[in-house]
Scaffold this motif. Structure first.
Motif, mmCIF file in Angstrom:
data_model
loop_
_atom_site.group_PDB
_atom_site.id
_atom_site.type_symbol
_atom_site.label_atom_id
_atom_site.label_comp_id
_atom_site.label_asym_id
_atom_site.label_seq_id
_atom_site.Cartn_x
_atom_site.Cartn_y
_atom_site.Cartn_z
ATOM 1 N N GLY A 5 1.163 4.491 -2.717
ATOM 2 C CA GLY A 5 0.892 5.838 -2.234
ATOM 3 C C GLY A 5 -0.359 5.948 -1.378
ATOM 4 O O GLY A 5 -0.814 7.057 -1.079
ATOM 5 N N ARG A 6 -0.903 4.826 -0.953
ATOM 6 C CA ARG A 6 -2.118 4.848 -0.128
ATOM 7 C C ARG A 6 -1.799 4.866 1.363
ATOM 8 O O ARG A 6 -2.690 5.022 2.182
ATOM 9 C CB ARG A 6 -3.008 3.653 -0.472
ATOM 10 C CG ARG A 6 -3.600 3.785 -1.853
ATOM 11 C CD ARG A 6 -4.382 2.587 -2.346
ATOM 12 N NE ARG A 6 -4.920 1.669 -1.401
ATOM 13 C CZ ARG A 6 -6.240 1.484 -1.184
ATOM 14 N NH1 ARG A 6 -7.132 2.206 -1.837
ATOM 15 N NH2 ARG A 6 -6.643 0.570 -0.326
ATOM 16 N N GLU B 217 -6.386 5.568 3.000
ATOM 17 C CA GLU B 217 -7.699 5.894 2.432
ATOM 18 C C GLU B 217 -8.809 5.219 3.204
ATOM 19 O O GLU B 217 -8.646 4.149 3.705
ATOM 20 C CB GLU B 217 -7.749 5.454 0.971
ATOM 21 C CG GLU B 217 -6.810 6.276 0.106
ATOM 22 C CD GLU B 217 -6.898 5.881 -1.344
ATOM 23 O OE1 GLU B 217 -7.830 5.189 -1.745
ATOM 24 O OE2 GLU B 217 -6.014 6.280 -2.069
ATOM 25 N N GLU C 282 0.828 -1.212 0.000
ATOM 26 C CA GLU C 282 0.000 0.000 0.000
ATOM 27 C C GLU C 282 0.865 1.267 0.000
ATOM 28 O O GLU C 282 0.518 2.260 -0.640
ATOM 29 C CB GLU C 282 -0.942 0.008 1.212
ATOM 30 C CG GLU C 282 -2.049 -1.031 1.150
ATOM 31 C CD GLU C 282 -3.147 -0.703 0.135
ATOM 32 O OE1 GLU C 282 -2.921 0.077 -0.813
ATOM 33 O OE2 GLU C 282 -4.254 -1.249 0.290
ATOM 34 N N ARG C 283 1.984 1.211 0.686
ATOM 35 C CA ARG C 283 2.886 2.363 0.700
ATOM 36 C C ARG C 283 3.456 2.599 -0.693
ATOM 37 O O ARG C 283 3.568 3.738 -1.149
ATOM 38 C CB ARG C 283 3.999 2.142 1.724
ATOM 39 C CG ARG C 283 4.746 3.421 2.063
ATOM 40 C CD ARG C 283 5.638 3.254 3.239
ATOM 41 N NE ARG C 283 6.744 2.362 2.902
ATOM 42 C CZ ARG C 283 7.803 2.175 3.664
ATOM 43 N NH1 ARG C 283 7.896 2.790 4.836
ATOM 44 N NH2 ARG C 283 8.755 1.368 3.308
ATOM 45 N N ALA D 107 1.170 6.623 4.024
ATOM 46 C CA ALA D 107 2.239 7.632 4.077
ATOM 47 C C ALA D 107 3.610 6.977 4.101
ATOM 48 O O ALA D 107 3.801 5.913 4.689
ATOM 49 C CB ALA D 107 2.046 8.508 5.314
ATOM 50 N N ARG D 108 4.572 7.616 3.444
ATOM 51 C CA ARG D 108 5.945 7.097 3.400
ATOM 52 C C ARG D 108 6.558 7.023 4.797
ATOM 53 O O ARG D 108 7.504 6.282 5.019
ATOM 54 C CB ARG D 108 6.838 7.983 2.512
ATOM 55 C CG ARG D 108 6.386 8.179 1.103
ATOM 56 C CD ARG D 108 6.510 7.069 0.112
ATOM 57 N NE ARG D 108 7.787 6.467 -0.152
ATOM 58 C CZ ARG D 108 7.871 5.169 -0.498
ATOM 59 N NH1 ARG D 108 6.799 4.427 -0.551
ATOM 60 N NH2 ARG D 108 9.027 4.644 -0.775
#
Length: 196
Positions: A147-148, A196, A143-144, A150-151
């Motif tokens: 981009g879903r 999200e 998911e990272r 946060a880094r």
């Protein structure tokens, strides 16, 4: 009830399901080998014919349910990019609390031989909390990358916190305790901000 000498199909799952119904309905104190076989509508000796005593039955029941939850966790990565991150994490975390797992874990803790058998099986590689934790970390990495998440989120740390909390709640819960699901949902929302 199946006649004597006639094979009972899916005996393990039949006995496990009967045990879960008893625990959910009457609490862990009501779980005995006789209660299980009566609930499963099968011969009284069937449990002892398939398990190494009642402690063996309790241990295998808990291990079976851990394995089923680990199987759900393994497919978590396939959901990356679908639904919401919170909902996906909740589905796996809360699977640990389904089917009477809270009461079953408490029952296992009151039976030292069952607890030892569970620990030994996990040490030999039986699916358990570590496999669930690894699957959650892999999912969060996916998911990272999309981009879903946060880094700044550290997937292994979040997975440890989530699975460790679920483990803690399983091991310290008791009949009548508050439902842990809302707490776990809040924890997930806190651990994965911006999901999200």
């Amino acid at each position: 009830m199946a006649p004597r000498g006639v094979a009972t199909p899916d005996v393990r799952e039949r006995l496990f399901a009967a045990a879960e119904r008893i625990v959910e309905r009457d609490g862990p104190g009501a779980l005995t080998s006789r209660a299980v076989t009566t609930e499963a509508d099968c011969a009284k000796g069937l449990l002892h014919a398939h398990f190494t005593g009642f402690d063996g039955f309790v241990a295998e029941l808990c291990l079976d349910r851990f394995a089923k939850t680990a199987a759900k966790a393994r497919v978590l990565t396939e959901t990356a990019g679908q639904g919401t991150v919170e909902r996906n994490l909740n589905a796996v975390a809360l699977a640990l609390f389904d089917s009477g797992d809270l009461a079953l874990s408490g029952l296992a803790m009151t039976r030292p031989a069952a607890t030892l058998a569970i620990r030994e099986a996990l040490e030999r590689g039986a699916p358990g909390f570590t496999e669930i934790q690894d699957a959650v970390a892999e999912y969060l990495e996916a998911e990272r990358a999309l981009g879903r998440v946060a880094r700044t989120v550290d997937p292994p740390s979040v997975a440890l916190a989530l699975v460790g909390t679920a483990h803690h709640l399983l091991m310290t819960s008791h009949p009548g305790a508050a439902d842990p699901r809302p707490l776990v949902a809040r924890l997930i929302a806190t651990l994965v901000p911006g999901g999200e």
